[in-house]
Design an enzyme around this catalytic site. Structure first.
Site, PDB file in Angstrom:
ATOM      1  CG  HIS A   1      -5.958  -2.424   0.692  1.00 42.31           C
ATOM      2  ND1 HIS A   1      -5.434  -2.011  -0.525  1.00 42.31           N
ATOM      3  CD2 HIS A   1      -5.254  -1.754   1.643  1.00 42.31           C
ATOM      4  CE1 HIS A   1      -4.477  -1.123  -0.310  1.00 42.31           C
ATOM      5  NE2 HIS A   1      -4.340  -0.963   0.989  1.00 42.31           N
TER       6      HIS A   1
ATOM      7  CB  SER B   1      -0.974  -0.047   1.183  1.00 38.97           C
ATOM      8  OG  SER B   1      -2.052   0.829   1.002  1.00 38.97           O
TER       9      SER B   1
END
Length: 257
Positions: A231, A97
């Protein structure tokens, strides 16, 4: 001992030191994350790489320090730490991320300042630098930020339900989200090292096309691996992710040898 040992000890966690390893893996956390997120990675890869995990300022044992204000600040502050004894072996960068953006900036800096690119860059759960996310969650207030963090399932929600802990965590989340969401690649558009993109097939933050666009940011080889999950797919698919990292390390070792 590193000449600048205070900085090295603040920034770098080395959970399973492998002094005679021929390669190093540097792990860079997500927004709100800490070095300890990569403990399982360090344990799993200890036989093949000297795994280093980065501890950003503002959290855990560095909570008294102000958080960084941008991705580029994190990369700029990490560079001298790495140059102080950690670049004596080929270096593979692995960021998840926000950490993938820090890794990209750091790769560019290493290549520019030392003339030697990292052995590989593994970008996990992050849009390519040229595909910034439209969201600006950091501007929407605390409740919106917490709702976002809960929805991504990367943080133990019990932490967010404890008022005292929340007061410590919230400024870190806000600073990191601001850094991640305002990042634009205005210094480097491309690196020369191989790039590997990893992404979950149901990641609400990273459409597959935007992950695939990482190939535009390297003059080296590119590959992409898609895993089941959102995610934080890498929590549930840890063994598969470690296998992909191990492959990148093996190739980097072969090319440097």
């Amino acid at each position: 001992m590193h000449a600048n040992s205070v900085d090295s000890e603040a920034w770098i966690r080395r959970y399973h030191p492998i002094p005679d390893s021929g390669i190093r893996l540097l792990c860079l956390p997500h927004a709100g994350g800490s070095a300890s997120f990569f403990l399982p990675v360090a344990r799993a890869l200890a036989p093949v790489a000297d795994v280093l995990a980065v501890q950003y300022p503002g959290r855990q044992d560095r909570r008294a320090e102000p958080c960084a204000t941008s991705v580029t600040e994190l990369a700029d502050r990490l560079l001298p730490v790495l140059l102080d004894g950690w670049t004596d072996r080929p270096l593979v960068l692995f960021g998840h991320s926000m950490g993938a953006s820090v890794a990209f900036e750091l790769a560019g800096l290493l290549e520019r300042e030392t003339g030697t690119a990292p052995a590989s860059l593994i970008a996990s759960g992050r849009r390519a630098p040229s595909r910034p996310a439209p969201e600006q969650v950091h501007t929407l207030g605390d409740e919106a930020l917490l709702a976002e963090v809960r929805s991504l399932s990367g943080t133990d929600t019990r932490i967010l339900d404890d008022d005292e802990t929340l007061r410590l965590v919230l400024p870190v989340l806000l600073a990191d989200y601001r850094a991640a969401e305002t990042y634009r690649p205005d210094r480097f558009n491309r690196v020369s090292c191989p790039v590997v993109a990893l992404v979950g097939d149901n990641d609400p933050k990273v459409p597959l096309d935007d992950a695939r666009a990482w190939q535009e940011h390297t003059s080296g080889t590119f590959e992409m691996h898609v895993f089941p999950g959102g995610h934080f797919y890498l929590i549930d698919r840890a063994a598969d992710v470690v296998a992909r990292i191990r492959d990148a390390i093996t190739r980097a070792s072969a090319s440097s040898g």
